[in-house]
Design an enzyme around this catalytic site. Structure first.
Site, PDB file in Angstrom:
ATOM      1  N   PHE A   1     -64.979 -21.624 -19.323  1.00  0.00           N
ATOM      2  CA  PHE A   1     -65.928 -20.894 -20.172  1.00  0.00           C
ATOM      3  C   PHE A   1     -65.955 -19.413 -19.796  1.00  0.00           C
ATOM      4  CE2 PHE A   1     -67.163 -25.312 -19.845  1.00  0.00           C
ATOM      5  CZ  PHE A   1     -67.302 -25.671 -21.178  1.00  0.00           C
ATOM      6  N   GLY A  21     -74.132  -6.973 -34.542  1.00  0.00           N
ATOM      7  CA  GLY A  21     -72.966  -6.088 -34.593  1.00  0.00           C
ATOM      8  C   GLY A  21     -72.152  -6.322 -35.838  1.00  0.00           C
ATOM      9  N   CYS A  38     -61.012 -16.024 -29.205  1.00  0.00           N
ATOM     10  CA  CYS A  38     -61.605 -17.351 -28.955  1.00  0.00           C
ATOM     11  C   CYS A  38     -62.600 -17.795 -30.019  1.00  0.00           C
ATOM     12  CB  CYS A  38     -62.278 -17.355 -27.592  1.00  0.00           C
ATOM     13  SG  CYS A  38     -61.137 -16.933 -26.278  1.00  0.00           S
ATOM     14  N   LYS A  88     -64.482  -6.081 -28.190  1.00  0.00           N
ATOM     15  CA  LYS A  88     -65.752  -5.872 -27.490  1.00  0.00           C
ATOM     16  C   LYS A  88     -65.464  -4.861 -26.381  1.00  0.00           C
ATOM     17  CE  LYS A  88     -65.310  -9.559 -24.073  1.00  0.00           C
ATOM     18  NZ  LYS A  88     -65.904 -10.724 -23.432  1.00  0.00           N
TER      19      LYS A  88
HETATM   20  C1  UGA Z   1     -65.822 -16.396 -25.412  1.00  0.00           C
HETATM   21  C2  UGA Z   1     -66.951 -17.179 -24.712  1.00  0.00           C
HETATM   22  O1  UGA Z   1     -68.082 -16.330 -24.521  1.00  0.00           O
HETATM   23  C3  UGA Z   1     -66.482 -17.712 -23.356  1.00  0.00           C
HETATM   24  O2  UGA Z   1     -67.505 -18.525 -22.780  1.00  0.00           O
HETATM   25  C4  UGA Z   1     -65.217 -18.562 -23.571  1.00  0.00           C
HETATM   26  O3  UGA Z   1     -64.694 -19.047 -22.354  1.00  0.00           O
HETATM   27  C5  UGA Z   1     -64.153 -17.709 -24.243  1.00  0.00           C
HETATM   28  O4  UGA Z   1     -64.657 -17.218 -25.491  1.00  0.00           O
HETATM   29  C6  UGA Z   1     -62.955 -18.600 -24.470  1.00  0.00           C
HETATM   30  O5  UGA Z   1     -63.045 -19.515 -25.275  1.00  0.00           O
HETATM   31  O6  UGA Z   1     -61.945 -18.440 -23.759  1.00  0.00           O
HETATM   32  P1  UGA Z   1     -64.856 -13.894 -25.170  1.00  0.00           P
HETATM   33  O7  UGA Z   1     -64.064 -14.183 -26.412  1.00  0.00           O
HETATM   34  O8  UGA Z   1     -64.179 -13.278 -24.008  1.00  0.00           O
HETATM   35  O9  UGA Z   1     -65.544 -15.254 -24.615  1.00  0.00           O
HETATM   36  O10 UGA Z   1     -65.982 -12.878 -25.601  1.00  0.00           O
HETATM   37  P2  UGA Z   1     -67.559 -12.917 -25.889  1.00  0.00           P
HETATM   38  O11 UGA Z   1     -68.227 -12.137 -24.855  1.00  0.00           O
HETATM   39  O12 UGA Z   1     -68.010 -14.328 -26.127  1.00  0.00           O
HETATM   40  O13 UGA Z   1     -67.628 -12.117 -27.264  1.00  0.00           O
HETATM   41  C7  UGA Z   1     -66.996 -12.607 -28.442  1.00  0.00           C
HETATM   42  C8  UGA Z   1     -67.346 -11.750 -29.641  1.00  0.00           C
HETATM   43  O14 UGA Z   1     -68.737 -11.872 -29.965  1.00  0.00           O
HETATM   44  C9  UGA Z   1     -67.106 -10.246 -29.426  1.00  0.00           C
HETATM   45  O15 UGA Z   1     -66.578  -9.690 -30.611  1.00  0.00           O
HETATM   46  C10 UGA Z   1     -68.487  -9.695 -29.145  1.00  0.00           C
HETATM   47  O16 UGA Z   1     -68.637  -8.346 -29.481  1.00  0.00           O
HETATM   48  C11 UGA Z   1     -69.338 -10.583 -30.054  1.00  0.00           C
HETATM   49  N1  UGA Z   1     -70.752 -10.677 -29.624  1.00  0.00           N
HETATM   50  C12 UGA Z   1     -71.070 -11.258 -28.429  1.00  0.00           C
HETATM   51  C13 UGA Z   1     -71.744 -10.195 -30.462  1.00  0.00           C
HETATM   52  O17 UGA Z   1     -71.467  -9.661 -31.562  1.00  0.00           O
HETATM   53  N2  UGA Z   1     -73.050 -10.297 -30.062  1.00  0.00           N
HETATM   54  C14 UGA Z   1     -73.410 -10.875 -28.891  1.00  0.00           C
HETATM   55  O18 UGA Z   1     -74.614 -10.954 -28.596  1.00  0.00           O
HETATM   56  C15 UGA Z   1     -72.398 -11.351 -28.051  1.00  0.00           C
END
Ligand code: UGA
Length: 351
Positions: free
Chosen positions: A91, A195, A202, A262
């Protein structure tokens, strides 16, 4: 010292190991399903090398049924020695991997034999000692936990994005709304940042895979289907807003600050900036783009009509409008008077 060795000889590497972790990519196919070719390529190499009992662990995100298919494939390939297959989805977030590895909310292990369970307990003992919770379950359950988790995160983001759209229409402040609803322990404050939509390699891929899994088993995944649709619409709201501000996009120069999906990563895969820029360019806009780390990767997926700049102020020169697409710290404290001085227009969209 001496506990980490690198090797490109798979047979030797597998031979010396008791446990083999498969961590290769499982990218999306054009139809939204999962491409498992890298997983099976690894399994075929492991099959060749398997001479004594090993635990073969799938850490990559794989659809339900994959680990059982791996067992079948290994058996059918004529492997003589005993083995166990374990599902141990990770995760980890990009850019936060080390932190997330050492401070996991939970460790999920899908297993079928006590021998494999004992081996996995031994490996994760340091995390057990610091009382991180373990979920021991079957293979299918472990596989689905990963998808259910990413699907829920995608849904939570989409929900707050739609609340943000409503806040904008009625004059409410989404940050206060998010903060207040997040104070309810049942909702929690994380992943409530609005956003331009979720991107990356992912969340969009796993949401699509959930829909595909539902289709395979004739279960309607209408919530996640709608999440994907809304997530495609969200970036278009940003470009339409710019169009309304400027009257027309034709011949207008728009600075786009932030190209990574991000902050704190150079990854541009499925970045919402792609959809925003493509829409602006299709309406005749000229794009001046900047990102602290992701320019090279972004350029490979989206470059038509875009000039790239190493410095954000260069990108702002002569712009009629600016849109902030990624929450980089560099932009949080941007010198606004310098920005005003450099730009031709006075239009700012903070996505
Ligand atoms: C995501 C999951 O959070 C991890 O737990 C998981 O292990 C990973 O996928 C995976 O499957 O390998 P990640 O893709 O690195 O991680 O990034 P996130 O931090 O989850 O962000 C994903 C997207 O959601 C980004 O575009 C981010 O900007 C957006 N986001 C995130 C929002 O728009 N608002 C938020 O509050 C959080």
């Amino acid at each position: 010292m001496g506990r980490l060795a690198f090797n490109n000889d798979v047979v030797r590497a597998v031979d010396q190991a008791e446990v083999v972790f498969n961590t290769v990519g499982t990218p999306p196919r054009p139809d939204g399903d999962v491409d498992l070719s890298q997983i099976y390529a690894v399994i075929d190499l492991v099959a060749e090398a398997l001479k004594s009992y090993k635990v073969i662990v799938t850490m990559s995100t794989v659809p339900v049924g994959t680990n059982r298919a791996i067992v079948k494939r290994l058996r059918e390939s004529g492997v003589k020695s005993e083995f166990d297959v374990v599902s141990n989805p990770e995760f980890l977030r990009e850019g936060k991997t080390l932190h997330d590895f050492f401070h996991p909310d939970r460790i999920v292990i899908g297993f079928e034999s006590e021998r494999a369970r004992a081996m996995m307990s031994e490996i994760f003992r340091p995390l057990y000692l610091i009382e991180r919770p373990f979920v021991w379950c079957g293979l299918e359950t472990a596989e689905l936990i990963k998808y259910a988790s990413n699907g829920f995160l995608a849904t939570k983001i989409t929900y707050i994005n739609q609340i943000a759209n409503l806040c904008e229409a009625v004059g409410a402040d989404v940050h206060t709304v998010a903060k207040a609803i997040g104070m309810d322990g049942r909702i929690d404050s994380k992943f409530l940042h609005p956003g331009p939509g979720f991107g990356g390699s992912c969340l969009p891929k796993d949401a699509s895979a959930l829909v595909k899994m539902g289709e395979r088993y004739s279960v309607e995944m209408s919530v996640i289907r709608e999440v994907l649709r809304a997530n495609r619409e969200q970036p278009l709201r940003i470009s339409s807003k710019l169009e309304r501000m400027l009257g027309t996009l034709h011949g207008r120069t728009i600075a786009v600050l932030g190209l990574a999906y991000k902050a704190d990563t150079d990854d541009a895969r499925d970045s919402r900036a792609i959809a925003i820029i493509e829409h602006l360019v299709s309406r005749g806009g000229r794009i001046q783009a900047h990102d602290p780390k992701a320019i090279e990767n972004f350029w490979m997926v989206c470059s038509e009509g875009v000039s790239f700049f190493d410095n954000e102020f260069e990108a702002l020169k002569g712009a009629d409008a600016v849109v902030f697409c990624t929450e980089w710290n560099e932009y949080r404290n941007i010198d606004l008077s310098r920005m005003k001085h450099l730009m031709r227009g006075r239009n700012v969209v903070d996505a």
